[in-house]
Scaffold this active site. Structure first.
Site, short mmCIF file in Angstrom:
data_model
loop_
_atom_site.label_atom_id
_atom_site.label_comp_id
_atom_site.label_asym_id
_atom_site.label_seq_id
_atom_site.Cartn_x
_atom_site.Cartn_y
_atom_site.Cartn_z
N CYS A 1 -6.47 2.64 1.37
CA CYS A 1 -5.01 2.68 1.54
C CYS A 1 -4.38 2.93 0.17
CB CYS A 1 -4.48 1.41 2.21
SG CYS A 1 -4.71 -0.10 1.26
N CYS B 1 -3.15 -4.70 1.21
CA CYS B 1 -2.67 -5.02 2.57
C CYS B 1 -3.59 -4.43 3.64
CB CYS B 1 -1.24 -4.52 2.78
SG CYS B 1 -0.01 -5.30 1.70
N SER C 1 -6.13 -1.82 3.76
CA SER C 1 -7.59 -1.58 3.67
C SER C 1 -8.40 -2.87 3.52
CB SER C 1 -7.94 -0.53 2.62
OG SER C 1 -7.57 -0.93 1.33
P1 4NP Z 1 -1.42 -1.19 1.06
O1 4NP Z 1 0.11 -1.62 0.87
O2 4NP Z 1 -1.48 0.26 0.67
O3 4NP Z 1 -1.64 -1.39 2.53
O4 4NP Z 1 -2.23 -2.11 0.19
C1 4NP Z 1 0.83 -1.53 -0.31
C2 4NP Z 1 0.63 -2.44 -1.32
C3 4NP Z 1 1.40 -2.37 -2.46
C4 4NP Z 1 2.34 -1.38 -2.60
C5 4NP Z 1 2.52 -0.45 -1.60
C6 4NP Z 1 1.77 -0.52 -0.45
N1 4NP Z 1 3.14 -1.34 -3.78
O5 4NP Z 1 4.11 -0.56 -3.81
O6 4NP Z 1 2.83 -2.06 -4.75
#
Ligand code: 4NP
Length: 159
Positions: free
Chosen positions: A11, A16, A18
């Site tokens: 991800c 979150c 992955s």
């Molecule tokens: P993930 O979600 O890609 O499912 O881990 C996110 C985690 C952090 C951020 C964006 C999406 N961020 O902007 O820090």
């Protein structure tokens, strides 16, 4: 069954979606008794959270379904992952575009959208990071569903 397979969930942040996929899929694989044959990992396309544990909201939501994410640590996707893993499974179209850029340059395992293995019409596991609690439940529902299809696909490949 003695063959082996490896799966990498990808991800954006690796805090979150992955890690949730890694935990849910690992539990399914253990329930099937295939933990010695199927290697599972997860990573993010960004370098934003390297070394950090999953988002507390993901840990809590997964914990309610008896999936423990507390020991996982974020790492970044590298081009070598396309040589190492048999299945490179991404959460959304942006992840797919990012990984495909590298795949087009270097070859290796062709990345696939996780929900292609699921039974819903949705194409993407939505990013829950900026949303409310229910986003994390929705992510878990989609991941649980697609995990069943992914395991079936891998078992077909190993047969
Ligand atoms: P993930 O979600 O890609 O499912 O881990 C996110 C985690 C952090 C951020 C964006 C999406 N961020 O902007 O820090």
């Amino acid at each position: 069954m003695s063959k082996r397979a490896s799966v990498l969930f990808v991800c954006l942040g690796n805090i979150c979606r992955s890690p949730t996929a890694e935990g849910v899929f690992r539990k399914l694989v253990e329930q099937a008794g295939l933990q010695d044959q199927i290697h599972i990992d997860s990573c993010g396309t960004s370098n934003w959270h390297i070394g950090k544990g999953p988002d507390s909201r993901s840990v809590e939501a997964a914990g309610k379904r008896d999936v423990d994410l507390s020991t996982l640590k974020a790492r970044q996707f590298t081009e070598k992952d396309l040589d190492t893993f048999d299945y490179v499974v991404v959460m959304d179209r942006q992840n797919l575009a990012d990984v495909k850029d590298i795949w087009h340059q270097n070859g290796g395992t062709r990345p696939t959208l996780f929900l292609e293995y699921g039974s819903t019409e949705l194409a993407e596991v939505p990013d829950p990071y900026y949303g409310g609690e229910d986003g994390f439940e929705h992510v878990l529902d989609l991941i649980e569903d697609a995990s069943v299809g992914l395991l079936r696909k891998i078992q077909e490949g190993m047969a």
